[in-house]
Design a protein around this motif. Sequence first.
Motif, mmCIF file in Angstrom:
data_model
loop_
_atom_site.group_PDB
_atom_site.id
_atom_site.type_symbol
_atom_site.label_atom_id
_atom_site.label_comp_id
_atom_site.label_asym_id
_atom_site.label_seq_id
_atom_site.Cartn_x
_atom_site.Cartn_y
_atom_site.Cartn_z
ATOM 1 N N VAL A 1 0.868 -1.185 0.000
ATOM 2 C CA VAL A 1 0.000 0.000 0.000
ATOM 3 C C VAL A 1 0.902 1.232 0.000
ATOM 4 N N PRO A 2 0.841 2.085 -1.014
ATOM 5 C CA PRO A 2 1.754 3.234 -1.067
ATOM 6 C C PRO A 2 1.331 4.415 -0.204
ATOM 7 N N VAL A 3 0.008 4.587 -0.020
ATOM 8 C CA VAL A 3 -0.521 5.749 0.699
ATOM 9 C C VAL A 3 -1.472 5.275 1.792
ATOM 10 N N PHE A 4 -1.260 5.778 3.000
ATOM 11 C CA PHE A 4 -2.066 5.415 4.167
ATOM 12 C C PHE A 4 -3.043 6.552 4.422
ATOM 13 N N THR A 5 -4.317 6.333 4.151
ATOM 14 C CA THR A 5 -5.323 7.389 4.277
ATOM 15 C C THR A 5 -5.991 7.369 5.640
#
Length: 197
Positions: free
Chosen positions: A133-137
């Motif tokens: 997962v590249p981006v943790f929202t």
Amino acid sequence: MKWYILNYRNLMAEGFAIYQTAAAKLLITIRGCCMIDVFDLKACMHVAYLDFDMQRDVILAHAFGSPVIGLPFTVRMRQAFSKIVLPFEDLRSSHDVGLYVKKPYRNKGVKGIWNLDEILMAAAMATAFEHGVPVFTVKPTGDRARYYRSKFGAKTWPTTASESIVAIDLTAGMQKLKHIEFVEINGQIHFFKVKRN
């Protein structure tokens, strides 16, 4: 400089790890790569948690009512701690946020434990990173957007909804954890070194 050690690889492989400080002995558990719980082994109580779900558009938000909420603890964890009475029932009954640390266990709390929130976020972020997962929202609770921006370099995430969403670039965000050093072996995170205050 002195550090405490958390065996992150054991947390992933066995579903639990012990985090020992001068002030406390904490049991940190993970279920299904998305539910982290912290127990004080001396007091036999639940003291913190972080719920995240990498299958959702917003990974960390309010405590979620997904099927994973009922996931059992690992067999190894239950075998290792079956004789200790821990409050496994209704772990989320009194809270509706995704990240929670009881006040005595927060920075400057009476328990003398520091950076527990960073440890929980580091575990969630490292898990997401290892799963590609590249981006943790994050959907911040209340006024917590500033916390995610200052501590993890979170940026406003474009959304069509009226709610505020921030996003942490994991490659950069994990380097912004001021009190945690990730120890890698063969390109895989094995330990967290947590700075003592």
